[in-house]
Design a protein around this motif. Structure first.
Motif, PDB file in Angstrom:
ATOM      1  N   UNK A  30       0.900  -1.511  -0.034  1.00  0.00           N
ATOM      2  CA  UNK A  30      -0.020  -0.257  -0.090  1.00  0.00           C
ATOM      3  C   UNK A  30       0.347   1.238  -0.009  1.00  0.00           C
ATOM      4  N   UNK A  31       0.571   2.100  -0.880  1.00  0.00           N
ATOM      5  CA  UNK A  31       1.393   3.811  -1.233  1.00  0.00           C
ATOM      6  C   UNK A  31       0.361   4.644   0.246  1.00  0.00           C
ATOM      7  N   UNK A  32       1.535   5.610   1.199  1.00  0.00           N
ATOM      8  CA  UNK A  32       1.072   5.242   2.186  1.00  0.00           C
ATOM      9  C   UNK A  32       1.495   6.962   2.217  1.00  0.00           C
ATOM     10  N   UNK A  33       0.409   8.125   2.511  1.00  0.00           N
ATOM     11  CA  UNK A  33       1.186   9.326   3.161  1.00  0.00           C
ATOM     12  C   UNK A  33       0.940   9.426   4.481  1.00  0.00           C
ATOM     13  N   UNK A  36       5.073  -1.163   0.550  1.00  0.00           N
ATOM     14  CA  UNK A  36       4.794  -1.547  -1.090  1.00  0.00           C
ATOM     15  C   UNK A  36       4.274  -0.752  -1.913  1.00  0.00           C
ATOM     16  N   UNK A  37       4.336  -0.388  -2.631  1.00  0.00           N
ATOM     17  CA  UNK A  37       3.464   0.018  -3.774  1.00  0.00           C
ATOM     18  C   UNK A  37       1.709  -0.275  -4.313  1.00  0.00           C
ATOM     19  N   UNK A  38       0.861   0.351  -4.096  1.00  0.00           N
ATOM     20  CA  UNK A  38      -0.544  -0.214  -4.950  1.00  0.00           C
ATOM     21  C   UNK A  38      -0.703   0.838  -6.052  1.00  0.00           C
ATOM     22  N   UNK A  39      -0.066   2.169  -5.490  1.00  0.00           N
ATOM     23  CA  UNK A  39      -1.216   3.567  -6.330  1.00  0.00           C
ATOM     24  C   UNK A  39      -0.255   4.830  -6.712  1.00  0.00           C
ATOM     25  N   UNK A  40      -0.320   4.975  -7.804  1.00  0.00           N
ATOM     26  CA  UNK A  40       0.212   6.328  -7.225  1.00  0.00           C
ATOM     27  C   UNK A  40       0.247   7.552  -6.655  1.00  0.00           C
ATOM     28  N   UNK A  41       1.018   8.496  -6.319  1.00  0.00           N
ATOM     29  CA  UNK A  41       0.698   9.066  -4.814  1.00  0.00           C
ATOM     30  C   UNK A  41       1.307  10.077  -4.709  1.00  0.00           C
ATOM     31  N   UNK A  42       0.878  11.573  -4.814  1.00  0.00           N
ATOM     32  CA  UNK A  42       1.095  12.802  -4.796  1.00  0.00           C
ATOM     33  C   UNK A  42       0.786  13.615  -3.544  1.00  0.00           C
ATOM     34  N   UNK A  43       1.412  13.851  -2.360  1.00  0.00           N
ATOM     35  CA  UNK A  43       1.078  14.655  -1.315  1.00  0.00           C
ATOM     36  C   UNK A  43       1.076  16.001  -1.873  1.00  0.00           C
ATOM     37  N   UNK A  44       0.459  17.583  -1.783  1.00  0.00           N
ATOM     38  CA  UNK A  44       0.898  18.586  -1.180  1.00  0.00           C
ATOM     39  C   UNK A  44       0.229  19.537  -0.344  1.00  0.00           C
ATOM     40  N   UNK A  45       1.395  19.799   0.003  1.00  0.00           N
ATOM     41  CA  UNK A  45       0.355  20.572   1.324  1.00  0.00           C
ATOM     42  C   UNK A  45       0.896  22.348   0.370  1.00  0.00           C
ATOM     43  N   UNK A  91       6.217  12.457  -4.172  1.00  0.00           N
ATOM     44  CA  UNK A  91       5.108  11.470  -4.146  1.00  0.00           C
ATOM     45  C   UNK A  91       5.983  11.212  -5.163  1.00  0.00           C
ATOM     46  N   UNK A  92       5.071  10.037  -5.961  1.00  0.00           N
ATOM     47  CA  UNK A  92       5.890   9.681  -6.986  1.00  0.00           C
ATOM     48  C   UNK A  92       4.686   9.315  -7.926  1.00  0.00           C
ATOM     49  N   UNK A  93       4.061   9.880  -8.957  1.00  0.00           N
ATOM     50  CA  UNK A  93       3.354  10.071 -10.312  1.00  0.00           C
ATOM     51  C   UNK A  93       3.085   8.844 -10.582  1.00  0.00           C
ATOM     52  N   UNK A  94       4.186   8.189 -11.623  1.00  0.00           N
ATOM     53  CA  UNK A  94       4.349   6.769 -11.897  1.00  0.00           C
ATOM     54  C   UNK A  94       3.816   5.529 -11.348  1.00  0.00           C
ATOM     55  N   UNK A  95       3.072   4.965 -12.306  1.00  0.00           N
ATOM     56  CA  UNK A  95       2.250   3.620 -12.278  1.00  0.00           C
ATOM     57  C   UNK A  95       3.772   2.296 -12.219  1.00  0.00           C
ATOM     58  N   UNK A  96       3.681   2.163 -10.746  1.00  0.00           N
ATOM     59  CA  UNK A  96       5.109   1.106 -10.964  1.00  0.00           C
ATOM     60  C   UNK A  96       4.233   0.137  -9.454  1.00  0.00           C
TER      61      UNK A  96
END
Length: 253
Positions: free
Chosen positions: A116-119, A139-148, A159-164
């Motif tokens: 799971x991708x975590x913030x 682990x990784x399951x979704x592209x995820x970016x956090x922007x304050x 975060x990481x916008x790529x689908x890996x």
């Protein structure tokens, strides 16, 4: 001959400074969670030890939708992640293909089953800064970016916008990809709202799916999601240092 008397304006500025400062410290923070994936996801939340659960610990978020989680107290710590391929009955019992939290729609204190991708975030109290990161340690399951949305100027998105399917430091140097990977992947800010975006690069998401990359849930609706900004910087309180500067100018000039 008139004389300049700064007493009344000075008292007014002192009162205004105190009011804005105390209002800022008592301000409840928010998360704005956006699903930019072309399919439904089910975000989950988990509070850290000693901090209260949020107003929601799990919910459905359709493609293109944004949900605001309000009233996050200062000092709160925890994590937010997205679940995929979920199916729940009317009682909220079911199962997710990735990120499952005990087979429940509402996680209620259960963490994500890897991968799971975590913030992750810890909010500062008072003027102390927030610490936040996007982590692929579990682990990784979704592209995820956090922007304050920073109070004192711009802050770093991460975060990481790529689908890996597998995350490597070379591909995503700003993501937290192994234990104690703090130097390049943990950021600080003082913000009132954090925009958490799943699948920020939806065009890349669709291309990778076509080429045999990440496989979305079977209930993919085929629509292209769009990020919905539901708040802006105009609702931020007046910064305390600026009020002090105005007070000094009034006293001496």
């Amino acid at each position: 001959m008139s004389t300049h008397c700064p007493i009344l304006p000075s008292f007014f500025l002192i009162f205004l400074s105190f009011f804005c400062y105390t209002s800022y410290n008592a301000y409840a923070y928010t998360f704005t969670v956006t699903n930019n994936c072309p399919y439904t996801i089910w975000p989950g939340t988990l509070s850290g030890a000693g901090t209260p659960q949020l107003s929601t610990t799990g919910f459905q978020l359709d493609s293109g939708q944004s949900v605001r989680i309000p009233s996050v107290p200062a000092g709160w710590s925890g994590r937010i992640w997205g679940r995929t391929g979920c199916s729940f009955d009317a009682a909220g019992d079911g199962l997710c293909q990735t990120g499952d939290c005990g087979g429940k729609l509402a996680c209620n204190g259960n963490g994500a089953t890897p991968p799971a991708s975590l913030f992750e975030i810890t909010f500062g109290v008072g003027n102390l800064q927030d610490f936040y990161d996007v982590s692929f340690v579990d682990g990784y399951n979704l592209p995820l970016v956090a922007a304050p949305r920073g109070v004192y100027g711009a802050c770093n998105a991460t975060g990481c916008a790529y689908d890996l399917n597998m995350v490597f430091k070379k591909a995503c140097p700003r993501a937290y990809s192994y234990a104690y990977d703090d130097a390049s992947s943990t950021f600080t800010c003082k913000a009132l709202d954090y925009l958490i975006i799943f699948c920020p690069n939806s065009q890349s998401q669709r291309a990778n799916r076509t080429n045999g990359g990440f496989t979305p849930p079977s209930n993919d609706d085929g629509t292209e999601g769009k990020v919905q900004i539901v708040s802006n910087s105009s609702n931020l309180p007046f910064p305390f240092p600026i009020l002090i500067l105005l007070l000094l100018v009034n006293l001496f000039f």
